[in-house]
Scaffold this active site. Sequence first.
Site, PDB file in Angstrom:
ATOM      1  N   CYS A 120       0.874  -1.432  -0.090  1.00  0.00           N
ATOM      2  CA  CYS A 120      -0.156   0.070  -0.075  1.00  0.00           C
ATOM      3  C   CYS A 120       0.780   1.188   0.013  1.00  0.00           C
ATOM      4  CB  CYS A 120      -0.913  -0.031   1.145  1.00  0.00           C
ATOM      5  SG  CYS A 120      -2.143  -1.419   1.096  1.00  0.00           S
ATOM      6  N   ASN A 122     -10.186   0.058  -0.942  1.00  0.00           N
ATOM      7  CA  ASN A 122      -8.701   0.106  -0.695  1.00  0.00           C
ATOM      8  C   ASN A 122      -7.947  -0.307  -1.894  1.00  0.00           C
ATOM      9  OD1 ASN A 122      -6.162  -0.059  -0.110  1.00  0.00           O
ATOM     10  ND2 ASN A 122      -6.344  -1.110   2.013  1.00  0.00           N
ATOM     11  N   HIS A 156      -3.330   7.452   1.932  1.00  0.00           N
ATOM     12  CA  HIS A 156      -3.705   6.189   1.413  1.00  0.00           C
ATOM     13  C   HIS A 156      -5.117   5.816   1.682  1.00  0.00           C
ATOM     14  CE1 HIS A 156      -4.119   2.162   0.433  1.00  0.00           C
ATOM     15  NE2 HIS A 156      -3.902   1.620   1.986  1.00  0.00           N
TER      16      HIS A 156
HETATM   17  O1  UT7 Z   1      -4.048  -0.962   3.164  1.00  0.00           O
HETATM   18  C1  UT7 Z   1      -3.269  -1.649   3.999  1.00  0.00           C
HETATM   19  C2  UT7 Z   1      -3.397  -1.546   5.545  1.00  0.00           C
HETATM   20  N1  UT7 Z   1      -4.496  -2.227   6.002  1.00  0.00           N
HETATM   21  C3  UT7 Z   1      -5.393  -1.457   6.871  1.00  0.00           C
HETATM   22  O2  UT7 Z   1      -4.968  -0.377   7.172  1.00  0.00           O
HETATM   23  C4  UT7 Z   1      -6.563  -1.957   7.473  1.00  0.00           C
HETATM   24  C5  UT7 Z   1      -6.732  -1.858   8.901  1.00  0.00           C
HETATM   25  N2  UT7 Z   1      -7.823  -2.450   9.600  1.00  0.00           N
HETATM   26  C6  UT7 Z   1      -8.906  -2.058   9.450  1.00  0.00           C
HETATM   27  O3  UT7 Z   1      -9.265  -1.152   8.531  1.00  0.00           O
HETATM   28  C7  UT7 Z   1      -9.915  -2.754  10.356  1.00  0.00           C
HETATM   29  O4  UT7 Z   1      -9.132  -3.337  11.147  1.00  0.00           O
HETATM   30  C8  UT7 Z   1     -10.807  -3.491   9.816  1.00  0.00           C
HETATM   31  C9  UT7 Z   1     -11.923  -2.786   8.760  1.00  0.00           C
HETATM   32  C10 UT7 Z   1     -10.189  -4.512   8.832  1.00  0.00           C
HETATM   33  C11 UT7 Z   1     -11.784  -4.195  10.665  1.00  0.00           C
HETATM   34  O5  UT7 Z   1     -12.448  -3.302  11.484  1.00  0.00           O
HETATM   35  P1  UT7 Z   1     -12.205  -3.602  13.254  1.00  0.00           P
HETATM   36  O6  UT7 Z   1     -13.124  -2.649  13.825  1.00  0.00           O
HETATM   37  O7  UT7 Z   1     -10.892  -3.704  13.549  1.00  0.00           O
HETATM   38  O8  UT7 Z   1     -12.992  -4.947  13.441  1.00  0.00           O
HETATM   39  P2  UT7 Z   1     -12.483  -6.293  13.977  1.00  0.00           P
HETATM   40  O9  UT7 Z   1     -11.612  -6.863  13.083  1.00  0.00           O
HETATM   41  O10 UT7 Z   1     -12.123  -6.021  15.449  1.00  0.00           O
HETATM   42  O11 UT7 Z   1     -13.967  -7.135  14.116  1.00  0.00           O
HETATM   43  C12 UT7 Z   1     -15.116  -6.844  14.826  1.00  0.00           C
HETATM   44  C13 UT7 Z   1     -16.066  -7.861  14.567  1.00  0.00           C
HETATM   45  C14 UT7 Z   1     -15.650  -9.311  14.868  1.00  0.00           C
HETATM   46  O12 UT7 Z   1     -16.727  -9.954  15.237  1.00  0.00           O
HETATM   47  P3  UT7 Z   1     -16.686 -10.483  17.043  1.00  0.00           P
HETATM   48  O13 UT7 Z   1     -15.408 -11.122  16.631  1.00  0.00           O
HETATM   49  O14 UT7 Z   1     -16.436  -9.094  17.323  1.00  0.00           O
HETATM   50  O15 UT7 Z   1     -17.979 -11.196  17.067  1.00  0.00           O
HETATM   51  C15 UT7 Z   1     -15.383  -9.781  13.306  1.00  0.00           C
HETATM   52  O16 UT7 Z   1     -15.545 -11.081  13.195  1.00  0.00           O
HETATM   53  O17 UT7 Z   1     -16.566  -7.666  13.262  1.00  0.00           O
HETATM   54  C16 UT7 Z   1     -16.523  -8.836  12.614  1.00  0.00           C
HETATM   55  N3  UT7 Z   1     -16.517  -8.919  11.108  1.00  0.00           N
HETATM   56  C17 UT7 Z   1     -17.270  -8.561  10.115  1.00  0.00           C
HETATM   57  N4  UT7 Z   1     -18.695  -8.470  10.506  1.00  0.00           N
HETATM   58  C18 UT7 Z   1     -19.471  -8.100   9.437  1.00  0.00           C
HETATM   59  C19 UT7 Z   1     -15.192  -8.963  10.240  1.00  0.00           C
HETATM   60  N5  UT7 Z   1     -15.355  -8.623   9.236  1.00  0.00           N
HETATM   61  C20 UT7 Z   1     -16.792  -8.366   8.900  1.00  0.00           C
HETATM   62  C21 UT7 Z   1     -17.666  -8.176   7.854  1.00  0.00           C
HETATM   63  N6  UT7 Z   1     -18.919  -7.893   7.960  1.00  0.00           N
HETATM   64  N7  UT7 Z   1     -17.145  -7.989   6.499  1.00  0.00           N
END
Ligand code: UT7
Length: 323
Positions: free
Chosen positions: A113, A280, A250
């Site tokens: 990225c 992204n 980004h």
């Molecule tokens: O460009 C390269 C760099 N990459 C990034 O910058 C990405 C950085 N990370 C992020 O943007 C975020 O961490 C995400 C958008 C990927 C995830 O957001 P988050 O607020 O960190 O969510 P999380 O991973 O803590 O997940 C929260 C909940 C989980 O469920 P439980 O364990 O709380 O029951 C996940 O299983 O959301 C669930 N979850 C989803 N639910 C619905 C994960 N993906 C999804 C989804 N739809 N697509």
Amino acid sequence: MIRSVVRGFGASLPKRVMTNSELEEKVDTSDEWIVQRTGIRQRYIAGEGETTASLGEAAARAALDKAGLTAADLDVIIVATSTPDNTFPATAVNIQNRLGMHHGAAFDMQAVCSGFIYAVATADAYIRGGLAKRVLVIGAETFSRILDWSDRTTCVLFGDGAGAIILEGQESSGTTADRGILTAQLRSDGAHKEKLYVDGGPSTTGTVGHLRMEGREVFKHAVGMITDVIEAAFEATGTTADDLDWLVPHQANRRIIDGSARKLGIPLEKVVVTVDLHGNTSAASIPLALNVAASDGRIKKGDLVLLEAMGGGFTWGSVLLRW
Ligand code: UT7
């Protein structure tokens, strides 16, 4: 002294738009979750015949048109990509040939990225070092082809596209009032590989592999790393957040963008956000966003513009330039 000045810009997106509601049919997700957690509303997905090279070529042609130049005027092409058309030759060489250019040099740059930041920094070094007068820098990706479409934690986040700029060496006074690149700050730390990687490759599995990410872990590091390279850019140039006209980050996640801007005291009105439209697009996200904001008249000649990215590796970096 010589500065690398933006002469032209352009972009290209696949024809097909994929909305969040379409993804609801593929995996257990919702438009509400995606919008709330990421700010993404849609992304573009490459179809048959659309590849990193074809998208990159179209972005390059748009940038050449904007600059009033042809491929004959270029010395070097650098393509930032993690999704090349082939393992080799470089996608840059493919694009060079598509543009009918058979002189100079073309090569790819792989910093995921942060790839566009790395490529711009490299082009700037070539220009200031006298190795090139004009460099075409392209960020082009087809991440849809390395996604695991059954993994809801990654497949909702990424999209395809390409953006390009042309940098030209111009004699300058050596002050921060100059147009062109004022500083570039690059960082990497391979200790974080497992948090964001592709689980295949020519030398390990002999396959292309799929993107794997511990999103929460990446998120935890993102704001700190972004702040680090932005503060380094301010320190290197004696500028401050108040001097900025535009922050073009980004586009990974709206929450990361807002959090970084808030931490640095940059008002959100000065931040270019396109993650809602493109998702992204990795190395393509900054030149795609530049194209949107320069085309709609927000970024104007003479504006102080800060670019930043963080991604797989980890790699992170910033470029401060006067448009
Ligand atoms: O460009 C390269 C760099 N990459 C990034 O910058 C990405 C950085 N990370 C992020 O943007 C975020 O961490 C995400 C958008 C990927 C995830 O957001 P988050 O607020 O960190 O969510 P999380 O991973 O803590 O997940 C929260 C909940 C989980 O469920 P439980 O364990 O709380 O029951 C996940 O299983 O959301 C669930 N979850 C989803 N639910 C619905 C994960 N993906 C999804 C989804 N739809 N697509």
